[in-house]
Design a protein around this motif. Structure first.
Motif, short mmCIF file in Angstrom:
data_model
loop_
_atom_site.label_atom_id
_atom_site.label_comp_id
_atom_site.label_asym_id
_atom_site.label_seq_id
_atom_site.Cartn_x
_atom_site.Cartn_y
_atom_site.Cartn_z
N THR A 480 5.91 -51.54 -10.97
CA THR A 480 5.60 -50.50 -10.08
C THR A 480 5.57 -49.01 -10.69
OG1 THR A 480 7.83 -50.05 -8.97
CG2 THR A 480 6.27 -52.12 -8.17
N LEU A 481 5.20 -48.17 -10.03
CA LEU A 481 5.32 -46.69 -10.14
C LEU A 481 6.70 -46.30 -10.64
CD1 LEU A 481 2.80 -44.69 -8.11
CD2 LEU A 481 2.56 -45.74 -10.48
N SER A 482 7.53 -46.94 -9.81
CA SER A 482 9.06 -46.59 -9.98
C SER A 482 9.89 -47.56 -11.01
CB SER A 482 9.68 -46.71 -8.67
OG SER A 482 9.64 -48.01 -8.17
N THR A 483 9.24 -48.38 -11.74
CA THR A 483 9.84 -49.34 -12.57
C THR A 483 10.41 -48.53 -13.83
OG1 THR A 483 8.54 -51.22 -11.78
CG2 THR A 483 9.47 -51.45 -13.80
N GLN A 484 11.66 -48.96 -13.98
CA GLN A 484 12.29 -48.46 -15.33
C GLN A 484 12.68 -49.58 -16.29
OE1 GLN A 484 12.65 -45.18 -15.46
NE2 GLN A 484 12.58 -44.84 -13.20
N ALA A 485 11.70 -49.54 -17.35
CA ALA A 485 11.62 -50.57 -18.20
C ALA A 485 13.02 -50.52 -18.98
CB ALA A 485 10.46 -50.46 -19.21
N ARG A 486 13.45 -51.94 -19.37
CA ARG A 486 14.61 -52.17 -19.88
C ARG A 486 14.52 -53.14 -21.14
NH1 ARG A 486 17.00 -56.95 -18.11
NH2 ARG A 486 16.00 -57.70 -16.32
N MET A 487 15.42 -53.02 -22.10
CA MET A 487 15.11 -54.20 -23.03
C MET A 487 15.47 -55.67 -22.75
SD MET A 487 13.87 -52.06 -25.27
CE MET A 487 13.84 -53.03 -26.71
N VAL A 488 14.45 -56.40 -22.97
CA VAL A 488 14.93 -57.87 -22.52
C VAL A 488 14.88 -58.73 -23.51
CG1 VAL A 488 14.03 -59.71 -21.13
CG2 VAL A 488 13.70 -57.38 -20.27
N GLY A 489 15.84 -59.70 -23.94
CA GLY A 489 16.00 -60.54 -24.80
C GLY A 489 15.25 -61.87 -24.84
N VAL A 490 14.39 -61.94 -25.78
CA VAL A 490 13.38 -63.19 -25.78
C VAL A 490 14.09 -64.06 -27.00
CG1 VAL A 490 11.27 -64.12 -26.10
CG2 VAL A 490 11.66 -62.21 -24.66
N SER A 491 14.60 -65.25 -26.76
CA SER A 491 15.17 -66.02 -27.64
C SER A 491 14.49 -67.19 -27.85
CB SER A 491 16.70 -66.13 -27.59
OG SER A 491 17.23 -67.09 -28.56
N GLY A 492 14.18 -67.72 -29.10
CA GLY A 492 13.45 -69.14 -29.32
C GLY A 492 13.86 -69.48 -30.79
N THR A 493 13.28 -70.67 -31.19
CA THR A 493 13.66 -71.22 -32.26
C THR A 493 12.88 -70.39 -33.54
OG1 THR A 493 14.38 -73.45 -31.57
CG2 THR A 493 14.07 -73.10 -33.92
N PRO A 500 10.58 -54.36 -24.30
CA PRO A 500 11.07 -53.54 -22.93
C PRO A 500 10.15 -54.40 -21.96
CG PRO A 500 9.12 -52.62 -24.49
CD PRO A 500 9.68 -53.54 -25.10
N GLY A 501 10.92 -54.70 -20.87
CA GLY A 501 10.51 -55.33 -19.75
C GLY A 501 10.79 -54.80 -18.36
N GLY A 502 10.24 -55.06 -17.32
CA GLY A 502 10.10 -54.60 -16.16
C GLY A 502 11.20 -55.29 -15.04
N ASP A 503 10.77 -55.37 -13.69
CA ASP A 503 11.80 -56.08 -13.05
C ASP A 503 11.24 -57.57 -13.00
OD1 ASP A 503 12.49 -53.50 -11.94
OD2 ASP A 503 10.63 -53.35 -10.87
N LEU A 504 12.29 -58.22 -12.87
CA LEU A 504 12.20 -59.66 -12.77
C LEU A 504 11.85 -60.37 -11.65
CD1 LEU A 504 12.72 -62.46 -14.51
CD2 LEU A 504 14.97 -62.45 -13.54
N GLU A 547 8.66 -43.11 -1.07
CA GLU A 547 7.54 -42.75 -1.78
C GLU A 547 7.82 -43.59 -2.95
OE1 GLU A 547 5.17 -41.02 -1.26
OE2 GLU A 547 5.72 -40.38 0.99
N PRO A 548 6.87 -43.71 -3.88
CA PRO A 548 7.16 -44.76 -5.07
C PRO A 548 8.28 -44.32 -6.19
CG PRO A 548 4.75 -43.97 -4.93
CD PRO A 548 5.78 -43.23 -3.82
N ASP A 549 8.54 -42.91 -6.06
CA ASP A 549 9.62 -42.71 -7.12
C ASP A 549 10.89 -42.64 -6.54
OD1 ASP A 549 8.96 -40.34 -5.43
OD2 ASP A 549 9.88 -39.09 -6.77
N GLN A 550 11.08 -42.87 -5.05
CA GLN A 550 12.19 -43.05 -4.64
C GLN A 550 12.77 -44.53 -4.29
OE1 GLN A 550 14.37 -40.44 -3.87
NE2 GLN A 550 12.65 -39.10 -4.55
N ARG A 551 11.68 -45.53 -4.79
CA ARG A 551 11.93 -46.90 -4.36
C ARG A 551 12.91 -47.55 -5.44
NH1 ARG A 551 5.93 -48.59 -3.77
NH2 ARG A 551 5.38 -47.11 -1.90
N GLY A 552 13.76 -48.42 -5.08
CA GLY A 552 14.49 -49.18 -6.16
C GLY A 552 13.78 -50.09 -6.96
N PRO A 553 14.48 -50.84 -7.95
CA PRO A 553 13.82 -51.73 -8.55
C PRO A 553 13.64 -53.02 -7.90
CG PRO A 553 16.08 -51.65 -9.26
CD PRO A 553 15.97 -50.39 -8.26
N LEU A 554 12.55 -54.05 -8.28
CA LEU A 554 12.39 -55.17 -7.55
C LEU A 554 13.58 -56.08 -7.76
CD1 LEU A 554 8.78 -55.76 -8.22
CD2 LEU A 554 9.65 -54.92 -6.13
N GLN A 555 14.14 -56.90 -6.98
CA GLN A 555 15.26 -57.73 -7.08
C GLN A 555 15.24 -59.02 -6.58
OE1 GLN A 555 18.49 -57.06 -8.38
NE2 GLN A 555 17.84 -54.77 -8.94
#
Length: 819
Positions: A480-493, A500-504, A547-555
């Motif tokens: 969303t407009l208010s999403t704060q991207a964070r580093m998400v680990g992707v692990s495979g063989t 960087p990933g958004g809200d789960l 407003e979009p910048d005041q919303r929290g992340p999707l949970q």
């Protein structure tokens, strides 16, 4: 009107000149003529003349003017009637701007250097065939020339042949080091990405005391220095790299399976931008070398000065709109592992670790990257002992989000990166444009994680063809407009990364376990199948109506678990299938008064049972006869997710207020930082790079070799950001831009909680009471505080070692709010 005559100085004692003129005005009816010319005597070697005809409506006039240069007499008495005296001032030919090369002087030229790129375009009066390199000179008259060594771009040229101008050739040359830094595709320099080890379980970490003592010791996770990787990337492109000042990433590393990074297909400029560029450093090319310059610093120690005669014009402007009001920085998330979760009783027993792949297995395995419309998809398949053991599909790309924003809120989106705003106006009744109603704000997330799907397969130790367990996990991320991207680990063989990933918003797990008939005539037939799935059915967001910048992340809010059990029995010649579905299902909850559905709730229990006669046989494999053992190497299977260990990621972040800043927020995530100790230093660098600027643009009367990164002083002050020189015939201009940046002071800010949820590991379950250990960071250590929470009706009982979310209800009680 003064008349300037260019000529050579006569020898000493030459007779002086006199200028005389005569004007005659003759009215005529036909025309108005102005005639002017020089009537020289026989000893004056030049003349000029002009004729102008004018017409008026009322009368015609003829205007004639005669002018002559005559030598005066040596005795002082004029030899001719006296005229207007002429003062002879000795002069010189005006200086010419030149930008030339060994092929000749350029008729027209343009040279540009903005720090990261250096190019020149030359128009030569010849049918040129340049070689690989050129040495370009810029000069004015007898002043020292500026010399630059550039590489000719043989792909771009233009040759024009005309009757009037002859043959001209337009060529382009560039700085080869700058071009390689921007375009050279690097190989994979990260060792574990290039050559992954296959002896790591999917949940392996280096925290002592968390793994059981039974597994054999594993080699340590590999690391590579952040600064070292940037230098190696530049060296692979054949360009040396040097950093000015102390290294902010000294001692920081990328780490296998924890802080992932990849260089395959990237460029040296990309590696610089992901690290030093994120801190506001400038990448500057000088000759055949690259330099990383901190904010406000220069490549030279002392500033060059100008004389005022060298400056044709000087423009100064102040820039402060880019100064953010807040800075929010995050380090890599701290991963905390819970206790070992007991294996599913219906799954296969614990088995030995895998061995190395054979050459045939490596040929059958695959790792493919498929371009998509907005990014690419990475697909992998890992084959061991001739059987597929793991599949993975990761979608990475660009995501665009568009939402409407009121006009009084638009200033919150003008300073942060990735935003575009389009005004929306109302329409009047006559069709004309009306008042501004809102803005359509679009935010672009580049190269982010969209989805991650992984499936692992396990086979029976006595029959390698019999699949006994299949687990599929899928995660999807929303923006969303208010999403704060964070580093998400992707692990495979075969593929691991930190992206960087958004809200789960999607989290599904499906586990299929199968049992086979092992004896008698039915050996090899499928005996039973159990499919257990857990999927996310609802999400929530704090301040969702703001407003979009005041919303929290999707949970995540509610999960539903369903289990389908199937049993296959042969009665006589007919196969029968008995099935039953249990678990939860979402059903709408109606208000008794309004008779309207207000929300969804979860119903648990038996959902469906039954049996049927099968038209076909169940799946069958070739089961080895009793006493027959698999060949060497067969049956040594392992389940990559056999020893499940749930994990909780604790954020490591900090925030600051920028004194005198605006309303925007500068936000960055540095996934290579294991601890947040360097975040204050990083915040000061980012504040300096975005601080108030005084920019001066000077037009010079002479070319000066002041390249970007040079420090200059009065009357133009600051660090040079760009230099340009252009010529057209004998005329030319040189433009120089310099900037002084002031570092604004910072004040610590508390990091506002995104929600009132806590996540922890389940310690024990007693009826509706669940004991949970909630981890938190106490300095650099992980500590726990116990919480007793109530399991509400509609939620399935969590397993020991699982992860749950705890919230506080209206009565002040802690309740389980999700998994």
């Amino acid at each position: 009107m003064p008349i300037i005559l260019l000529g050579r100085r006569r020898q000493a004692g030459a007779a002086p000149f006199e200028f005389s003129s005569r004007i005659r005005l003759t009215p005529r009816r036909t025309a108005f003529v102005f005639r002017s010319y020089v009537r020289p005597p026989e000893n004056v070697p030049f003349a000029f003349g002009s004729l102008i005809r004018l017409r008026t409506a009322r009368m015609a006039v003829r205007f004639t003017s005669y002018a002559g240069l005559r030598p005066g007499s040596s005795g002082g008495s004029p030899g001719l009637p006296p005229g207007t005296p002429v003062n002879v001032i000795p002069g010189a030919i005006p200086k010419r701007w030149e930008l030339s090369c060994p092929l000749g002087r350029a008729v027209r030229s343009s040279y540009q250097h903005d720090g990261e790129t250096e190019t020149v375009t030359l128009t030569l009066k010849t049918d040129a065939r340049p070689g690989e390199t050129l040495k370009v000179f810029a000069s004015l008259g007898d002043a020292p020339a500026i010399a630059r060594h550039l590489t000719v771009d043989r792909r771009q040229y233009e040759i024009t042949r005309s009757r009037t101008e002859g043959t001209t050739t337009v060529i382009r040359a560039y700085n080869a080091a700058a071009e390689r830094a921007r375009t050279f595709a690097l190989p994979e320099l990260v060792e574990w990405v290039r050559s992954p080890r296959l002896d790591y379980p999917g949940d392996y970490v280096t925290q002592p005391g968390l793994l059981p003592a039974s597994p054999p010791p594993l080699p340590p996770l590999r690391r590579v220095g952040v600064s070292d990787l940037v230098r190696r990337g530049c060296a692979a492109a054949g360009v040396p790299f040097s950093l000015i000042g102390p290294d902010p990433f000294a001692g920081e590393t990328w780490q296998e399976k924890r802080r992932e990074y990849s260089t395959g297909g990237r460029t040296p400029a990309d590696l610089f931008g992901d690290t030093y560029g994120a801190l506001g450093y400038r990448l500057i090319v000088r000759g055949d070398a690259l330099y990383g310059v901190p904010p406000g610093e220069s490549l030279t120690g002392e500033g060059d000065a100008f004389t005022r005669c060298e400056i044709e014009s000087l423009t100064e402007r102040g820039e402060g709109a880019q100064v953010p009001g807040r800075i929010r920085l995050s380090a890599a998330e701290r991963t905390v592992l819970g206790p070992v979760v007991p294996r599913d009783p219906d799954s296969d027993p614990e088995e030995a670790e895998e061995g190395e792949q054979t050459e045939e297995d490596k040929r059958r395995s695959w790792k493919e990257t498929t371009p998509t419309e907005n990014g690419f998809t990475v697909s992998t398949g890992y084959v061991w002992n001739g059987l597929l053991r793991q599949e993975q599909q990761v979608e990475i790309g660009r995501v665009e989000v568009t939402e409407g924003v009121p006009p009084d809120q638009i200033d919150r989106y003008g300073l942060s990166g990735g935003y575009r705003a389009v005004p929306i106006y109302a329409h009047n009744e006559d069709g004309s444009q009306g008042a501004l109603t809102s803005y359509s704000v679009t935010r672009t997330f580049d190269r982010v994680l969209i989805s991650d799907t992984k499936t692992t397969y396990s086979y029976h130790p006595d029959c390698p063809e019999a699949l006994v367990r299949q687990q599929t996990t899928k995660r999807g991320f929303g923006y969303t407009l208010s999403t704060q991207a964070r580093m998400v680990g992707v692990s495979g063989t075969l593929f691991s990364a930190s992206l960087p990933g958004g809200d789960l918003v999607e989290n599904q797990t499906e586990i299929i376990t199968q049992a086979w008939y092992e004896e008698g005539d039915l050996a090899g037939y499928l005996k039973s199948r159990r499919t257990a799935g857990k999927r996310l059915v609802s999400v929530e967001q704090a301040r969702a109506e703001d407003e979009p910048d005041q919303r929290g992340p999707l949970q995540s809010r509610e999960y539903v678990t369903q289990t389908l059990g199937e049993v296959y029995r042969k009665i006589g010649p007919v196969w029968h299938r008995h099935y039953g579905t249990t678990g939860g299902a979402t059903v709408p909850l109606y208000d008794l008064d309004s008779q309207e559905a207000v929300r969804l709730t979860v119903r648990t229990g038996a959902l469906q049972t039954g049996s049927e006669v099968m038209r076909n046989e169940p799946p069958r494999v070739e089961w080895p006869k009793r006493g027959q053992t698999p060949e060497e190497g067969e049956g040594a299977d392992t389940d990559p997710d056999g020893r499940l260990r749930n994990e909780i990621s604790l954020p490591q972040h900090a925030a600051w207020r920028v004194e005198g800043g605006g309303t925007g927020t500068a936000e960055q995530t540095f996934g290579m930082l294991e601890t947040p100790t360097k975040l204050p230093w990083f915040a000061a660098l980012i504040a300096h790079a975005n601080g108030p600027r005084v920019v001066q643009e000077a037009q010079l009367s002479v070319p000066r070799g002041l390249l970007p990164g040079a420090l200059i002083s009065s009357p133009v002050s600051g660090v040079v950001e760009s230099l340009s020189i252009s010529t057209d015939g004998p005329k030319g201009t040189a433009s120089l831009t310099a900037a002084q940046v002031t570092a604004p002071p910072l004040t610590d800010l508390p990091w506002a909680a995104e929600n009132d949820r806590e996540r922890g590991f389940v310690v024990s379950v007693s009826g509706a009471q669940v004991m949970v250990n909630v981890p938190y960071l106490a300095g650099s250590n992980v500590a726990y505080h116990p919480r007793l929470a109530t399991l509400l009706r509609g939620f399935s009982e969590p397993e020991v070692g699982g992860v749950v979310e705890i919230a506080t209800n209206n009565a002040g009680r802690s309740v389980i709010a999700g998994g």
